[in-house]
Design a protein around this motif. Structure first.
Motif, PDB file in Angstrom:
ATOM      1  N   THR A  81      68.275-133.401   9.544  1.00 43.85           N
ATOM      2  CA  THR A  81      67.245-133.104   8.601  1.00 43.85           C
ATOM      3  C   THR A  81      66.685-131.619   8.199  1.00 43.85           C
ATOM      4  O   THR A  81      66.583-131.052   7.267  1.00 43.85           O
ATOM      5  N   CYS A  82      66.411-131.078   9.606  1.00 39.31           N
ATOM      6  CA  CYS A  82      66.241-129.593   9.530  1.00 39.31           C
ATOM      7  C   CYS A  82      67.331-128.756   8.708  1.00 39.31           C
ATOM      8  O   CYS A  82      67.002-127.980   8.002  1.00 39.31           O
ATOM      9  N   GLU A 112      69.755-129.808   6.551  1.00 43.41           N
ATOM     10  CA  GLU A 112      69.683-129.958   5.244  1.00 43.41           C
ATOM     11  C   GLU A 112      68.526-129.352   4.468  1.00 43.41           C
ATOM     12  O   GLU A 112      68.451-128.803   3.275  1.00 43.41           O
ATOM     13  N   THR A 113      67.379-129.524   5.083  1.00 48.04           N
ATOM     14  CA  THR A 113      65.928-128.675   4.412  1.00 48.04           C
ATOM     15  C   THR A 113      66.434-127.120   4.222  1.00 48.04           C
ATOM     16  O   THR A 113      66.062-126.504   3.397  1.00 48.04           O
ATOM     17  N   ASP A 141      68.860-126.164   1.711  1.00 48.97           N
ATOM     18  CA  ASP A 141      68.256-126.425   0.344  1.00 48.97           C
ATOM     19  C   ASP A 141      67.367-124.998   0.114  1.00 48.97           C
ATOM     20  O   ASP A 141      67.366-124.539  -0.965  1.00 48.97           O
ATOM     21  N   ASN A 142      66.443-124.969   0.987  1.00 50.29           N
ATOM     22  CA  ASN A 142      65.635-123.965   0.774  1.00 50.29           C
ATOM     23  C   ASN A 142      66.372-122.571   0.795  1.00 50.29           C
ATOM     24  O   ASN A 142      65.780-121.535   0.004  1.00 50.29           O
TER      25      ASN A 142
END
Length: 200
Positions: free
Chosen positions: A101-102, A104-105, A108-109
């Motif tokens: 999750t980290c 992917e985040t 994206d960011n």
């Protein structure tokens, strides 16, 4: 005891050695040593107990082992196992869910940040290009103005030289006229007699 068995043959050998010289007396001593209540038997028993207390550490080690097992299994109730299991579950959860999750985040960011950074870089490059063009135009204008001022100054100096020459010529002409005028006046005055001669 193992210590009693070790010491028994020594005493028996001593007893049999003493009986080898006397025959019948040795057999009587052997019988007296073999009885359960004899002093030699008690000495052998005491030596075995002393040996077991001083040299045999198995009971102490067994007691310490039982204490260790009781301390870490009964009192703690497998607390370390539960802690390790919780840590294992936490690591598994982190590896399986939190880290992806980290990641992917962050991706994206970071993509958005990179896009914004690229846009900001392009804007800065355009501003720098405009600034360079403006500076170039300003420098060209300054150079042209300087050249124009130099030309104007040269023209002014030429004009001043020509005017100076004209003024000098006019001054020379005026001086010549004045000289001629004064010379003519002197000649006119020379025609008349002196003032002293006119008096009676």
């Amino acid at each position: 005891m193992s210590g009693g068995g070790t010491e028994t043959p020594v005493v028996c050998e001593a007893a049999s050695g003493g009986g080898g010289g006397g025959g019948g007396g040795g057999g009587k001593k052997k019988d007296s040593l073999g009885t359960a209540g004899s002093p030699a038997h008690l000495i052998i028993k005491d030596l075995g107990e002393i040996h077991s207390r001083l040299l045999d550490h198995r009971p102490v080690i067994q007691g310490e082992t039982r204490y260790f097992v009781k301390e870490f299994e009964e009192k703690r109730g497998l607390r370390e196992m539960r802690v390790l299991e919780n840590l294992k579950n936490m690591i598994h959860e982190t590896n399986e869910h939190t880290l992806p999750t980290c990641r992917e985040t962050m991706q994206d960011n970071l993509n958005q940040v990179l896009q914004r950074l690229q846009a900001a870089t392009d804007s800065v490059c355009r501003l720098q290009q405009r600034e360079r063009e403006r500076n170039k135009m300003h420098n060209d204008h300054l150079i042209a103005s300087e050249k124009q001022h130099i030309m104007q100054w040269e023209d002014f100096m030429k004009e001043q030289h020509s005017k100076q020459a004209e003024v000098d010529e006019e001054h020379r002409t005026a001086m010549e006229r004045l000289k001629e005028q004064y010379a003519e006046m002197e000649r006119g005055l020379a025609k008349y007699p002196a003032f002293g001669e006119l008096e009676p």
